[in-house]
Each structure stands twice: as C-alpha cells, then as structure tokens.
Enzyme design. Structure first.
Site, short mmCIF file in Angstrom:
data_model
loop_
_atom_site.label_atom_id
_atom_site.label_comp_id
_atom_site.label_asym_id
_atom_site.label_seq_id
_atom_site.Cartn_x
_atom_site.Cartn_y
_atom_site.Cartn_z
N TYR A 73 0.67 -1.30 0.22
CA TYR A 73 0.27 -0.22 0.42
C TYR A 73 1.16 1.36 -0.10
O TYR A 73 0.58 1.94 -1.04
CB TYR A 73 -1.28 -0.19 1.15
N GLU A 125 -11.84 -1.89 8.76
CA GLU A 125 -12.22 -0.91 9.11
C GLU A 125 -10.53 -0.41 9.68
O GLU A 125 -10.36 -1.07 9.63
CB GLU A 125 -13.26 -1.28 10.10
N LYS A 149 -16.47 -2.63 18.53
CA LYS A 149 -16.39 -3.20 20.23
C LYS A 149 -16.77 -2.77 21.25
O LYS A 149 -17.76 -4.23 22.10
CB LYS A 149 -14.46 -3.44 19.61
#
Length: 349
Positions: free
Chosen positions: A171, A213, A222
């Site tokens: 990336y 995410e 969470k």
C-alpha cells in the site's frame, strides 16, 4: 452493514465557491462511494456545487452516501477507458479511489493495494488528455520511512521523512509511486496536481466491520458490542501501546479543498497531531460509551509501525490552519453513528 438509501435532492445553501472555481464547473470525485469521497460529495453539495459527478466501483446500493442530483457512475477506474468516461468535461478531479482498508487488510492484500496504481495512472492520463485544470491525489502517511516509526514516542513525521524510501509494503509503495506520477505530470505536462498525505481519517458513514475498518471504528464497534451484549470485554490487536494520531472527517474535508485550491506543489501532511496510544483511544471510547471493558491483547494480530504522528509545520505555514477537532469530540460523533447502525443491523463477524 446498512447502507443509506438514495438521498433526495435537497436545496443546497448559497454557493460558497472555493477560490478560483465556480460552483457550476464539473467536479469529479473518484471513490465517491467510499467514506471520504461520500463526505466530500455531500460537502460540495452543501456549498452549492451543482455539477458533480460521483464515481465508484461498488454498486450504488453499497455507497455510504448517494444523492439523486449528482451524476452517479459505477466504473472500474483500473480500466483506462473508464477513467476517460469519468473525467469527461471535468474542471477538477479528486482521486480518492483505492482498494484499501485498515492494517489487517493492507498487510494481507499487498498486491491488491498496489493495483490501485492503475487508477491514478489512468486518471492522470485522462486528465491530461481532456484538459482537466486541477487534479487531487489522496496519498497516505503509509509512505513514510519505517525506520522513522520504530518508537511509540514518535517524533512527528515531516514531509521529507518519506525519503530515503522505505514505506509500508504494498500500500505505501503504491502511494509513494503515485505521488511521483503526480509530480511528473505537473512538471512534464503542466497538469496542476495537488497531493495530501492523510493520517488516519475517521468519522461516521464509514466501514466499521467486515475487515477493512480502521482502529477508531473497530474499537467503537467492539465497545458497543460489549455494552449491548453485557460482556464488557473486548479484544485488542497488539499490546495497546502503539501510538497514532486520528483526524476527524470534517478537518479532512476542509484540508482537501484548501490544498486543492492552494499553490502547494509538494505532497503535504493532512492529519491531526493529537497523539494517543491505542489504550488511550479505548479509554476515550469507554468514556463516550459510559462503561469500562476488560481488554484481551492479541500480540499475533497486525499492528503496523510502533508510532506515527503528523508534523504540521508546513500546513500551518502554507494555509495558516491545521486539523484541530479534538479526538474526544470526533469519537463521540462516530460512536453515535455506529451505535445507530448496529442497533438496526448486526455487524459482520
């Protein structure tokens, strides 16, 4: 995850045109079905822009924000012909399109992330051929040399710290290469390119489950799950001591448009310099949620570099501004949106 229905075309506010550009000139947002692109389309509509084109590879039912008065196109921008279709008649092009996600995704999908180089390369070619006036490229703090990020007590990263090159594998290399492409299209062909290096953008209308995410959304999810289930326990990737800064979407939008309109020729940081550990980020989410959670640390999970923060000396010098929305304020808004989504539809495991 739920996706909002097509928004009705509502009256926009009086045009607040960005400098040097009329609100009726064609503006193209690539990656408009995603988190940042969707917010940018919404913000330009609020400012009175009436000739907007939104482009994304995803089916429109999966876009985070979608508007009936915008020219919405589903195109694969890795294809050169699609980039010409997307850029036709445009005065400005914002390239926010990329195959990416949080650390778990980019570490497991390096080849997919690098294929995004086709998007920027073909969009630059189309912009040059079609006479686009300005071109914005969304780069990333993942371009920075890993050796500069080996301590949680990170010295904020200056723009020069991208070289000598040792970016995030996959990336980060794609982002760094695409920055150079923008530079050479400006120098060789006269295309006015602008590049911002994003530092961990977060906010509502973004991915919070499914594997792509990023940390603020994942932790909000969470903690919400722990609260709704009554377990009051969460899993944490790593030991919680790694440090990051996180920029709320409203600051990102302001920075994107200011940089696009500026005379800043080199890539520039666009990020908050409010540095926190992952444990401190969890503390903030706990405070917003009104609960405390037990934390189970997974040291085998992807964690990224030890520390990363944005040096904002240059953006303050050039724009007299820097991202400044407090993390607590942005997390509260993000948490509220994710909570609403999760109450309507259970998250993907």
């Amino acid at each position: 995850m739920l996706r909002p229905a097509l928004a009705a075309a509502s009256p926009t506010t009086q045009a607040e045109s960005r400098s040097g550009m009329g609100s009726n000139q064609k503006v193209v947002i690539c990656g408009a079905g995603g988190f940042i692109g969707g917010h940018l389309i919404a913000d330009l509509r609020r400012k009175g822009y009436t000739s907007l084109r939104a482009v994304d590879i995803k089916p429109q039912t999966e876009w985070y924000q979608r508007f009936a008065d915008v020219d919405n196109l589903v195109l694969d921008l890795k294809d050169k012909a699609s980039c010409y279709i997307a850029s036709q008649g445009a005065s400005q092009v914002f390239n926010l399109a990329a195959d990416m996600g949080g650390m778990g995704f980019i570490e497991a999908n390096r080849a997919l992330c690098m294929l995004s180089v086709l998007i920027n390369t073909h969009l630059l070619e189309a912009a040059r051929a079609l006479g686009v006036e300005r071109f914005f490229y969304a780069s990333s703090a993942c371009v920075y040399n890993a050796k500069k990020q080996q301590s949680a007590a990170i010295v904020p990263l200056r723009e020069a710290d991208a070289y000598p090159a040792m970016p995030e594998d996959g990336y980060g290399w794609e982002k760094l290469f695409s920055e150079r492409m923008c530079r050479h299209f400006r120098e060789d062909f006269g295309l006015q390119t602008r590049v911002a290096r994003f530092h961990n953008v977060y906010g509502p209308f973004g991915t919070y489950d499914g594997g792509r995410e990023k940390a603020p959304a994942a932790i909000c999810r969470k903690v919400i799950q722990a609260k709704l289930s009554g377990t009051h326990e969460i899993g944490v990737w790593g030991d919680g001591t790694r440090t990051r800064s996180f920029m709320y979407i409203d600051d990102c939008l302001k920075g994107i448009q200011a940089i696009m309109d500026s005379d800043i020729l080199e890539p520039i940081n666009l990020g908050s310099n409010e540095l926190v550990t992952i444990n401190q980020l969890i503390d903030i989410v706990e405070d917003v949620a009104g609960i405390k959670v037990a934390r189970t640390y997974d040291l085998s999970a992807p964690q990224g570099v030890h520390g990363r923060n944005s040096d904002n000396v240059k953006i303050r010098k050039y724009l007299g501004w820097e991202p400044s929305i407090p993390l607590r304020d942005g997390v509260a808004k993000t948490y509220a949106w994710i909570l609403d989504q999760m109450k309507r539809s259970p998250p993907v495991k």
